[in-house]
Design an enzyme around this catalytic site. Structure first.
Site, PDB file in Angstrom:
ATOM      1  N   GLU A 291      30.451  48.803  61.416  1.00 61.83           N
ATOM      2  CA  GLU A 291      29.343  49.702  61.725  1.00 61.83           C
ATOM      3  C   GLU A 291      29.589  51.110  61.186  1.00 61.83           C
ATOM      4  OE1 GLU A 291      27.407  49.426  65.533  1.00 61.83           O
ATOM      5  OE2 GLU A 291      28.672  47.749  66.118  1.00 61.83           O
TER       6      GLU A 291
ATOM      7  N   ASP B  22      27.146  48.187  57.835  1.00 60.92           N
ATOM      8  CA  ASP B  22      25.710  48.056  58.127  1.00 60.92           C
ATOM      9  C   ASP B  22      24.865  49.232  57.633  1.00 60.92           C
ATOM     10  OD1 ASP B  22      26.436  49.909  60.087  1.00 60.92           O
ATOM     11  OD2 ASP B  22      25.457  48.837  61.729  1.00 60.92           O
ATOM     12  N   HIS B  23      25.465  50.360  57.301  1.00 63.19           N
ATOM     13  CA  HIS B  23      24.785  51.496  56.642  1.00 63.19           C
ATOM     14  C   HIS B  23      25.815  52.581  56.428  1.00 63.19           C
ATOM     15  CE1 HIS B  23      24.801  53.459  60.550  1.00 63.19           C
ATOM     16  NE2 HIS B  23      24.190  52.410  61.057  1.00 63.19           N
TER      17      HIS B  23
ATOM     18  N   CYS C 115      21.168  51.320  62.326  1.00 61.61           N
ATOM     19  CA  CYS C 115      21.569  49.934  62.565  1.00 61.61           C
ATOM     20  C   CYS C 115      20.431  48.953  62.823  1.00 61.61           C
ATOM     21  CB  CYS C 115      22.577  49.874  63.702  1.00 61.61           C
ATOM     22  SG  CYS C 115      22.080  50.743  65.199  1.00 61.61           S
TER      23      CYS C 115
END
Length: 627
Positions: free
Chosen positions: A42, A242-243, A81
Site C-alpha cells: 500500500e 496500489d498507488h 486505494c
C-alpha cells in the site's frame, strides 16, 4: 487430469456459463493450471532497489525482479486505494461504473462479476488476505476466503489457487506513526522539487523507506512459504503497489508521483509459454500497464477469454493483446473533498485535464493533514516562506497540465502553454475526449445527481443510456465551463436555462470559476438557479453568488441555500457534502451563520461506516476557520 467444471454452491451457474462462454478452458491447460500469487503493498511508488533506487533496501523484491520481469511504466488508474482497487477487481474504469469517488458504494450491473468469481467458476480456490476496499458492492460471493486467515494452504487437494496477500505496513498512516527511530538516514533523502526541504519532510520520507524495507521482509516470508511447499515452479507471482507514495502530492495526486507503481511478474519455466516472446528473467519492459489490465491478464492466464466489457487488455496468457499506447487515470472525491481531474500518459508525456480548476491541489483532506509533511508544508506556505514549485500545491489548478516525464520526473514544469508542445497537447486532448466518450465517464454528473438519475440501479446502466445521460452535450458545456481562459459568459448563462440539470450545473460552475465579473453578468439567472429543481445546481449557483455576489441580499440568499442543503436530516449525504464544500470557500461571508452551522446534524442513523466521519470533518474545518 480433467478440468473441474462443477460450480460450488455459492457460485451461480450464470458465472460458470459466463466463464465458459468467454473462452472456457483452453485445452492446452487441461493437464495443469498455474497457481497465481499476488503480493500487494500500500501507498508506495517504485521506491525499490530493482528500480534503481539506491536509497531503498529491498533485497527480496530485488531478487524477485532478477527472476522475473519488471514493468517500468505501470500505473494505478487512481491515486488512492479504493478507486484503484475497484479498477483492479472489475477490469473496468471506475468512472464508467460510478465508483470513482473515494469510499463510495455503487451497484454493478447484472452480468459484471468481479474477476475472482470467474476464476472460482472454473475451479480456482481464491483467497484474499485481507483488504478489499472496493467502491462497488460485491455481486455475491467473490472469494472462497477473504480474511486475515485466508491462505492458499487451505485449498482443496489438487485445486489451483489465486491468492492475494496485502501488506499495509507501507500505508500512509504508518509513514507518520510515531515514535519511530529512523533506520534510513534522513540526510540521505532526495527531497523532490515540489516538497520543501525541512527536517519533518526528510523524516517522513526516511520513514517511508523504512516501511518499504519492512514490507519487503513480509514479501520474503510469503515467497519462502511458496518455496517450502515446493510450489515455486507451479506458481506465477505478481507483485505491485496500489498507488503512489503516501505523502502529499503523491497519494491523491493525478500525476506520476501518485499513479506510477512497481509491478514485477515472475512466470516459472513450466508456464513460460504464457509470458510471451519478450519475457525473460531479469529483464525490464517499457510496455505501458494499468490496473484495468490486471483482471483480464489473470483471466487469460487461467485460459478464460476476458469479457468484452472489460476496458483493460491481457498482458500475458493466450489472450494477451498488444500493449496500450496510452494509460488513463482519474481523480474524483477524496474522502470529504470534491475534485475532478482526468489524466493520460504515454511513454513520455503526461496530460492532466482539471475540471475543477477553481480548487487548489492541496484541499483540506482531514486524513492527509495528519501527516507532518502536510502540516509543515502548509504552514510554510501560509507564512509566505515558499517559492515555486513548492507553492504550486497550495494554488488553484490550471485547466490543463502537460509534463515531459523524461526531462521533468518531478512534474513541476507545465508545458501546456509551450508553443513547441501544442501539437502534443492537441493530440492528448483528442485521446482524452475519445476515452471519456468511449467509457461513458459518469464524472460529469455530480455525485448526488448520479445517484438520483440511477434511481437505485447500477450507475453503469445509467451511463450507457444516452437518453438519461447525454454525455456529448454535457461534456461540451463542461469543457467550456472549466477553461477560464475562454470568455464564455453568454454561453454559460444560457446553459442555466437548459432542460438538462447537468448542463445547468456546469453553467453555474463555469460562472463560479470565472469569478466576480461573470457572476455580475448573470445575476438574474443565478438567483433563479437558487431555486432550481436540482440541488446540485442550487449549490453551484449559491457558491457563485455567495463568493462573488456584490449585493448583500444575494450573498445572504446564497448562504441560506447552502445551509439548508447542508442539513443531513433533509438532504442525501452527497448533497450535504457538496454544500459543505461550497460553504468552506465562502470564508467570512458565512460568518453570520456560525450558530446555524453548529446546530447542523452530524450523523444519520443507518449511514455506512465509511461515510460517518465526512460531515463532522467538514463542519469542524468550517467552524474552526470562522471562529
Amino acid at each position: 487430469m480433467r478440468l473441474q467444471t462443477h460450480v460450488r454452491p455459492a457460485v451461480s451457474g450464470v458465472l460458470l456459463a459466463c466463464a465458459l462462454a468467454l473462452g472456457g478452458w483452453n485445452s492446452a491447460y487441461a493437464q495443469k493450471r498455474p497457481n497465481i500469487l499476488w503480493l500487494t503493498s500500500e501507498d508506495n511508488g517504485p521506491a525499490l532497489g530493482a528500480y534503481g533506487d539506491d536509497y531503498a533496501t529491498t533485497p527480496n523484491l530485488d531478487r524477485l525482479a532478477e527472476r522475473g520481469q519488471l514493468y517500468l511504466n505501470a500505473w494505478s488508474n487512481a491515486p488512492v486505494c479504493a478507486p484503484a482497487r475497484t479498477a483492479i477487481i472489475t477490469g473496468v474504469y471506475p468512472p464508467s461504473t460510478g465508483g470513482q469517488h473515494m469510499r463510495s458504494q455503487v451497484r454493478l450491473p447484472d452480468g459484471m462479476p468481479m474477476f475472482p468469481q470467474l476464476l472460482r467458476a472454473v475451479g480456482y480456490y481464491t483467497t484474499n488476505n485481507a483488504k478489499e476496499d472496493y467502491n462497488v458492492e460485491k455481486p455475491g460471493q467473490v472469494w472462497d476466503d477473504s480474511s486475515s486467515e485466508a491462505h492458499w494452504r487451505n485449498r482443496p487437494e489438487g485445486a489451483p489457487f489465486f491468492a492475494v496477500f496485502n501488506f499495509g505496513i507501507s500505508h500512509e498512516s504508518r509513514i507518520r506513526q510515531r515514535p519511530h527511530e529512523p533506520v534510513h538516514n534522513p540526510a540521505g533523502v532526495r527531497v523532490p522539487a515540489y516538497h520543501p526541504d525541512t527536517p519533518e519532510v526528510r523524516r517522513d520520507w526516511a520513514q517511508y523507506y523504512d516501511r518499504i524495507t519492512e514490507m519487503d521482509v513480509q514479501v520474503g516470508e510469503r515467497l519462502a512459504e511458496l518455496e517450502e511447499a515446493g510450489l515455486v515452479e507451479d506458481t506465477i507471482v505478481v507483485y505491485f503497489g496500489d498507488h503512489g507514495v503516501g505523502l502529499p502530492r503523491g497519494k491523491r495526486s493525478l500525476l506520476d508521483s501518485g499513479l506510477r507503481v512497481p509491478l514485477i511478474i515472475h512466470v516459472p519455466r513450466r508456464f513460460r509459454a504464457l509470458a510471451g516472446e519478450d519475457y525473460a528473467e531479469g529483464t525490464e519492459t517499457a510496455h505501458l500497464a494499468g490496473f484495468v489490465d490486471l483482471a483480464p491478464t489473470m483471466l487469460s492466464l487461467a485460459g478464460i477469454r476476458p469479457p468484452e466489457y472489460m476496458h483493460g487488455s491481457a498482458m500475458l496468457g493466450p489472450f494477451r493483446a498488444s500493449p496500450p499506447e496510452y494509460l488513463h487515470g482519474f481523480r474524483g472525491r477524496m474522502d470529504e473533498r470534491y475534485d475532478f481531474s482526468r489524466g493520460v500518459r504515454n511513454q513520455r508525456y503526461l496530460y492532466v485535464r482539471n475540471y475543477a480548476p477553481h480548487r487548489i491541489y492541496g484541499q483540506f483532506v482531514w486524513y492527509m493533514f495528519q501527516t507532518p509533511t502536510t502540516q509543515v508544508w502548509n504552514a510554510l506556505n501560509d507564512a509566505g516562506r515558499l517559492e515555486p514549485p513548492q507553492t504550486f500545491f497550495w494554488e488553484t489548478k490550471p485547466a490543463e497540465e502537460l509534463y515531459d516525464l523524461e526531462r521533468d520526473p518531478d512534474e513541476v514544469a507545465n508545458l501546456a502553454s509551450s508553443p513547441e508542445h501544442q501539437a502534443t497537447l492537441q493530440r492528448f486532448r483528442g485521446v482524452l475526449r475519445d476515452h471519456l466518450l468511449s467509457i461513458r465517464d459518469l464524472g460529469f454528473l455530480s455525485e448526488p445527481e448520479m445517484h438520483l438519475r440511477a434511481g437505485g440501479g447500477a450507475p453503469y446502466d445509467l451511463g450507457q443510456d444516452e437518453r438519461r445521460y447525454p454525455l456529448s452535450e454535457i461534456l461540451e458545456v463542461a469543457e467550456i465551463a472549466t477553461r477560464p481562459s475562454i470568455s464564455a459568459g453568454r454561453e454559460l448563462t444560457a446553459a442555466l436555462g437548459h432542460s438538462d440539470s447537468a448542463v445547468r450545473y456546469w453553467g453555474a460552475v463555469g460562472l463560479l470559476i470565472r469569478g466576480a465579473s461573470a457572476v455580475e453578468g448573470a445575476l438574474f439567472e443565478l438567483r433563479r438557479a437558487l431555486g432550481d429543481g436540482s440541488t446540485s445546481v442550487q449549490v453551484a449557483a449559491a457558491e457563485a453568488l455567495g463568493r462573488y455576489g456584490a449585493i448583500e441580499e444575494d450573498v445572504e440568499a446564497a448562504v441560506a441555500v447552502l445551509v439548508a442543503r447542508a442539513n443531513l436530516d433533509t438532504n442525501d449525504l452527497f448533497t450535504t457534502m457538496l454544500a459543505l464544500n461550497a460553504l468552506d470557500y465562502l470564508d467570512e461571508r458565512a460568518a453570520g451563520v456560525v450558530d446555524l452551522l453548529r446546530e447542523l446534524p452530524r450523523e444519520r442513523e443507518g449511514m455506512r461506516r465509511q461515510f460517518q466521519r465526512y460531515v463532522p470533518q467538514l463542519l469542524d474545518k468550517i467552524l474552526a476557520d470562522l471562529e
